[in-house]
Enzyme design. Structure first.
Site, PDB file in Angstrom:
ATOM      1  N   CYS A  35      42.794  39.689  45.789  1.00 54.81           N
ATOM      2  CA  CYS A  35      42.534  41.174  46.113  1.00 54.81           C
ATOM      3  C   CYS A  35      40.689  40.614  47.231  1.00 54.81           C
ATOM      4  CB  CYS A  35      41.587  41.662  45.147  1.00 54.81           C
ATOM      5  SG  CYS A  35      40.869  43.342  45.307  1.00 54.81           S
ATOM      6  N   CYS A  64      38.325  43.770  46.264  1.00 51.33           N
ATOM      7  CA  CYS A  64      37.149  43.455  44.285  1.00 51.33           C
ATOM      8  C   CYS A  64      38.156  42.422  43.324  1.00 51.33           C
ATOM      9  CB  CYS A  64      37.699  44.990  43.337  1.00 51.33           C
ATOM     10  SG  CYS A  64      38.868  46.223  44.303  1.00 51.33           S
ATOM     11  N   SER A  65      39.265  42.792  43.057  1.00 47.95           N
ATOM     12  CA  SER A  65      40.096  41.847  42.124  1.00 47.95           C
ATOM     13  C   SER A  65      41.585  42.331  41.563  1.00 47.95           C
ATOM     14  CB  SER A  65      38.852  41.312  40.589  1.00 47.95           C
ATOM     15  OG  SER A  65      38.698  42.534  40.160  1.00 47.95           O
ATOM     16  N   CYS A  66      41.680  43.135  41.872  1.00 53.09           N
ATOM     17  CA  CYS A  66      43.254  43.564  42.023  1.00 53.09           C
ATOM     18  C   CYS A  66      44.535  42.400  40.866  1.00 53.09           C
ATOM     19  CB  CYS A  66      44.093  44.207  43.008  1.00 53.09           C
ATOM     20  SG  CYS A  66      43.024  46.236  43.507  1.00 53.09           S
TER      21      CYS A  66
HETATM   22 FE    FE Z   1      40.713  45.200  43.833  1.00 48.59          FE
END
Ligand code: FE
Length: 194
Positions: free
Chosen positions: A95, A98-100
């Site tokens: 991602c 961000c951190s999906c």
């Molecule tokens: Fe994300």
């Protein structure tokens, strides 16, 4: 208590005092992610696909429905696209924003998945990043990098290792690691279990 633990504890007590959260509910969510939701769910999906051709077809045609049919429907797993490794193509997930991450099948993301160097470099030089994970792919293998979003998460389906033809689903699941489902390694070889 570490700094971060102290900070989390203070935030939790303030939010709880103000009535925004219920500490019992918070404990239940933590417990759920420690015991029920994790890479074992994704490994179940993949070992089932390896052994049941109908389920493999379903996973290819409608990943989200096939995964939800096993009860893996928690938050951050509303829409999941499974992508399939082969001799010609290797998939890896990031991602960049961000951190999906597909929580329902993989649990919470590892720290490196959220780190800026991984997020920027795997897009620019995937082959070099994979080599740092210990995965050196033949140059003829094309690498596809999938950028997750809040709408779509990806699950990498690794190739079934050779020499596992008569293996049960439960035993096969042990070969499917979290990193193999992100795409930074392959499924383990049968010898790895002994
Ligand atoms: Fe994300």
């Amino acid at each position: 208590m570490s700094d971060i633990e102290a900070r989390v504890r203070s935030l939790e007590s303030i939010l709880s005092e103000k009535g925004y959260i219920d500490s019992v509910a918070v404990d239940q969510i933590v417990e759920m992610y420690q015991t029920k939701i994790g890479p074992q769910n994704g490994a179940h999906v993949i070992s089932k696909a390896w052994t049941e051709p109908d389920f493999m077809d379903w996973l290819k045609n409608d990943s989200t429905a096939a995964i939800h049919s096993l009860g893996y429907t928690s938050r951050q797993g509303e829409h999941i696209d499974a992508v399939f490794n082969s001799a010609d193509v290797h998939h890896v997930v990031v991602c960049t924003l961000c951190s999906c991450y597909p929580w329902s099948v993989l649990g919470l993301p590892p720290t490196w998945y959220k780190s800026p160097p991984y997020r920027s470099r795997v897009v620019m030089e995937p082959r070099a990043v994979l080599a740092e994970f210990g995965l050196s792919l033949p140059t003829k293998t094309r690498i596809e990098v999938h950028d997750s979003t809040s709408e779509v998460r990806y699950l990498v389906v690794p190739e079934r290792p050779a020499g596992t033809e008569d293996w049960s689903q439960e035993r096969l699941a042990k070969l499917v690691t979290r990193n193999a489902m992100i795409g930074t390694e392959l499924a383990l070889s049968p010898g790895a279990l002994s």
